[in-house]
Design an enzyme around this catalytic site. Structure first.
Site, PDB file in Angstrom:
ATOM      1  N   LYS A  13       0.835  -1.210   0.000  1.00 30.64           N
ATOM      2  CA  LYS A  13       0.000   0.000   0.000  1.00 30.64           C
ATOM      3  C   LYS A  13       0.868   1.258   0.000  1.00 30.64           C
ATOM      4  CE  LYS A  13      -2.072  -1.119   3.874  1.00 30.64           C
ATOM      5  NZ  LYS A  13      -1.370  -2.386   4.140  1.00 30.64           N
ATOM      6  N   ARG A  88      -9.845   0.904   8.667  1.00 30.60           N
ATOM      7  CA  ARG A  88      -9.264  -0.390   8.973  1.00 30.60           C
ATOM      8  C   ARG A  88     -10.226  -1.300   9.697  1.00 30.60           C
ATOM      9  NH1 ARG A  88      -3.636   0.457   8.737  1.00 30.60           N
ATOM     10  NH2 ARG A  88      -2.521  -1.359   9.435  1.00 30.60           N
ATOM     11  N   ARG A 127      11.629  -5.739   4.789  1.00 30.37           N
ATOM     12  CA  ARG A 127      11.408  -4.285   4.626  1.00 30.37           C
ATOM     13  C   ARG A 127      12.401  -3.467   5.455  1.00 30.37           C
ATOM     14  NH1 ARG A 127       5.597  -1.894   5.499  1.00 30.37           N
ATOM     15  NH2 ARG A 127       5.806  -2.895   7.533  1.00 30.37           N
ATOM     16  N   ARG A 160      11.180  -1.556  10.978  1.00 34.61           N
ATOM     17  CA  ARG A 160      10.078  -1.141  11.843  1.00 34.61           C
ATOM     18  C   ARG A 160       9.923  -2.090  13.023  1.00 34.61           C
ATOM     19  NH1 ARG A 160       4.925   0.236   8.076  1.00 34.61           N
ATOM     20  NH2 ARG A 160       3.890  -0.920   9.754  1.00 34.61           N
ATOM     21  N   ARG A 171      -0.447  -8.946  13.499  1.00 34.07           N
ATOM     22  CA  ARG A 171      -1.018  -7.942  12.588  1.00 34.07           C
ATOM     23  C   ARG A 171      -1.849  -8.621  11.494  1.00 34.07           C
ATOM     24  NH1 ARG A 171       4.135  -5.240  10.711  1.00 34.07           N
ATOM     25  NH2 ARG A 171       2.812  -4.127   9.245  1.00 34.07           N
TER      26      ARG A 171
HETATM   27  P1  AP5 Z   1       4.812  -1.632   1.894  1.00 33.50           P
HETATM   28  O1  AP5 Z   1       4.472  -0.795   0.716  1.00 33.50           O
HETATM   29  O2  AP5 Z   1       5.565  -1.012   3.005  1.00 33.50           O
HETATM   30  O3  AP5 Z   1       3.509  -2.395   2.433  1.00 33.50           O
HETATM   31  P2  AP5 Z   1       2.212  -1.835   3.158  1.00 33.50           P
HETATM   32  O4  AP5 Z   1       1.025  -2.455   2.526  1.00 33.50           O
HETATM   33  O5  AP5 Z   1       2.252  -0.342   3.238  1.00 33.50           O
HETATM   34  O6  AP5 Z   1       2.404  -2.517   4.574  1.00 33.50           O
HETATM   35  P3  AP5 Z   1       2.358  -1.904   6.043  1.00 33.50           P
HETATM   36  O7  AP5 Z   1       3.074  -2.863   6.935  1.00 33.50           O
HETATM   37  O8  AP5 Z   1       2.799  -0.484   6.059  1.00 33.50           O
HETATM   38  O9  AP5 Z   1       0.860  -1.983   6.333  1.00 33.50           O
HETATM   39  P4  AP5 Z   1       0.214  -1.959   7.697  1.00 33.50           P
HETATM   40  O10 AP5 Z   1      -1.187  -1.813   7.289  1.00 33.50           O
HETATM   41  O11 AP5 Z   1       0.502  -3.124   8.553  1.00 33.50           O
HETATM   42  O12 AP5 Z   1       0.959  -0.765   8.479  1.00 33.50           O
HETATM   43  P5  AP5 Z   1       0.562   0.736   8.767  1.00 33.50           P
HETATM   44  O13 AP5 Z   1       1.772   1.547   8.725  1.00 33.50           O
HETATM   45  O14 AP5 Z   1      -0.608   1.138   7.956  1.00 33.50           O
HETATM   46  O15 AP5 Z   1       5.628  -2.904   1.328  1.00 33.50           O
HETATM   47  C1  AP5 Z   1       6.162  -3.882   2.192  1.00 33.50           C
HETATM   48  C2  AP5 Z   1       7.533  -4.348   1.692  1.00 33.50           C
HETATM   49  O16 AP5 Z   1       7.361  -5.037   0.453  1.00 33.50           O
HETATM   50  C3  AP5 Z   1       8.533  -3.227   1.401  1.00 33.50           C
HETATM   51  O17 AP5 Z   1       9.819  -3.630   1.806  1.00 33.50           O
HETATM   52  C4  AP5 Z   1       8.473  -3.038  -0.120  1.00 33.50           C
HETATM   53  O18 AP5 Z   1       9.717  -2.592  -0.633  1.00 33.50           O
HETATM   54  C5  AP5 Z   1       8.135  -4.446  -0.576  1.00 33.50           C
HETATM   55  N1  AP5 Z   1       7.301  -4.481  -1.797  1.00 33.50           N
HETATM   56  C6  AP5 Z   1       6.239  -3.674  -2.086  1.00 33.50           C
HETATM   57  N2  AP5 Z   1       5.695  -4.021  -3.271  1.00 33.50           N
HETATM   58  C7  AP5 Z   1       6.420  -5.086  -3.718  1.00 33.50           C
HETATM   59  C8  AP5 Z   1       6.347  -5.892  -4.888  1.00 33.50           C
HETATM   60  N3  AP5 Z   1       5.421  -5.681  -5.851  1.00 33.50           N
HETATM   61  N4  AP5 Z   1       7.248  -6.903  -5.024  1.00 33.50           N
HETATM   62  C9  AP5 Z   1       8.180  -7.127  -4.068  1.00 33.50           C
HETATM   63  N5  AP5 Z   1       8.309  -6.387  -2.943  1.00 33.50           N
HETATM   64  C10 AP5 Z   1       7.432  -5.379  -2.771  1.00 33.50           C
HETATM   65  O19 AP5 Z   1       0.048   0.623  10.275  1.00 33.50           O
HETATM   66  C11 AP5 Z   1       0.952   0.371  11.332  1.00 33.50           C
HETATM   67  C12 AP5 Z   1       0.224   0.421  12.673  1.00 33.50           C
HETATM   68  O20 AP5 Z   1      -0.330   1.736  12.883  1.00 33.50           O
HETATM   69  C13 AP5 Z   1      -0.996  -0.525  12.803  1.00 33.50           C
HETATM   70  O21 AP5 Z   1      -0.617  -1.821  13.179  1.00 33.50           O
HETATM   71  C14 AP5 Z   1      -1.803   0.213  13.881  1.00 33.50           C
HETATM   72  O22 AP5 Z   1      -1.271  -0.012  15.175  1.00 33.50           O
HETATM   73  C15 AP5 Z   1      -1.599   1.674  13.527  1.00 33.50           C
HETATM   74  N6  AP5 Z   1      -2.640   2.151  12.590  1.00 33.50           N
HETATM   75  C16 AP5 Z   1      -2.457   2.617  11.316  1.00 33.50           C
HETATM   76  N7  AP5 Z   1      -3.631   2.955  10.767  1.00 33.50           N
HETATM   77  C17 AP5 Z   1      -4.593   2.695  11.693  1.00 33.50           C
HETATM   78  C18 AP5 Z   1      -6.007   2.819  11.715  1.00 33.50           C
HETATM   79  N8  AP5 Z   1      -6.691   3.270  10.641  1.00 33.50           N
HETATM   80  N9  AP5 Z   1      -6.655   2.464  12.849  1.00 33.50           N
HETATM   81  C19 AP5 Z   1      -5.998   2.025  13.920  1.00 33.50           C
HETATM   82  N10 AP5 Z   1      -4.671   1.862  13.972  1.00 33.50           N
HETATM   83  C20 AP5 Z   1      -3.955   2.197  12.862  1.00 33.50           C
HETATM   84 MG    MG Z   2       2.510   1.063   4.787  1.00 31.72          MG
END
Ligand code: AP5
Ligand code: MG
Ligand code: ZN
Length: 218
Positions: A13, A88, A127, A160, A171
């Protein structure tokens, strides 16, 4: 375009959000990035959010909803936005509908990045993120030229806290229980478009842009 990205942790994402936001000239709003900026800035919000993030749990809805409401009220979000990581759960989706109804500007489309769990575990374990510019790298799939250093800005890369294997597992459970139901919710609302998010980053970007282009002025 008023766009929401959904998909499991590690689906890409954040990676795709950069290209999609640039292509459609809309601000990228990532709730995870906003929380992490607050954690590193040592704010009250950051201190509160950190314990949930480190455990792999969702930050409570009232906190997250208020943060998103404020962000969407900023002038740059007036003509569209990309939300990454929000909503979410179904309660947050209801809140978003409420905010957008008040603004008289309904959601255009929800893009679901479809990948299997095996692949997301690989993506998350490799990552690495730049401390300085936030660019996201991968040890295997998208490695910087010099290990540990960002190609874009020379910043130091870090892993991270919530990418430890046991936290990743939790997660993914939280995603399956709380976030995955959004896919049915938005499908029923006629807003959902899904793409295959396996394959090279640029191929996924191409698929995403092709899927979203019909909604560009919606
Ligand atoms: P990346 O693009 O970083 O993946 P992502 O989908 O953004 O994954 P996240 O871990 O950021 O999602 P998340 O939903 O768990 O975390 P968030 O920060 O939102 O890609 C991942 C890896 O793959 C990278 O190394 C990249 O280089 C690689 N990659 C990408 N595309 C590729 C491809 N095509 N081929 C190969 N490799 C590839 O949330 C974190 C925390 O914040 C949550 O756990 C929660 O505690 C809190 N939080 C955030 N939003 C909310 C909410 N709305 N409500 C409550 N708590 C929240
Ligand atoms: Mg992300
Ligand atoms: Zn950098």
């Amino acid at each position: 375009m008023r766009l929401v990205l959904v998909g499991p942790p590690g689906a890409g994402k954040g990676t795709q959000a950069v290209f999609i936001a640039e292509c459609f000239e809309i601000p990228k709003i990532s709730t995870g990035d906003i929380f992490r900026a607050n954690v590193s800035g040592g704010t009250e919000l950051g201190r509160m959010a950190k314990k949930y993030m480190d455990a792999g749990d969702l930050v409570p809805d009232e906190v997250t909803n208020a943060m998103v409401r404020d962000r969407l009220a900023q002038p740059d979000a007036k003509d569209g936005f990309l939300l990454d990581g929000f909503p979410r759960n179904v309660a947050q989706a209801g809140e978003l509908d409420g905010i957008l109804n008040e603004l008289g500007a309904p959601l255009s489309v929800v893009l679901d990045l479809d990948v299997d769990f095996e692949e997301v575990v690989k993506r998350l374990s490799g990552r690495r993120t730049c401390k300085k510019c936030g660019h996201v790298w991968h040890l295997e799939y998208d490695a910087p030229a010099v290990a540990g250093i960002c190609d874009k800005c020379g910043g130091e890369l870090y892993q991270r806290d919530d990418d430890k294997p046991e936290t990743v597992r939790h997660r993914l459970d939280v995603y399956a229980e709380q976030t995955a139901p959004l896919i049915g919710f938005y499908r029923d609302a006629g807003k959902l478009v899904a793409i295959d998010a396996l394959g090279a980053v640029e191929d996924v970007t191409e698929r995403a842009i092709a899927a979203l282009t019909p909604y560009a002025d919606a």
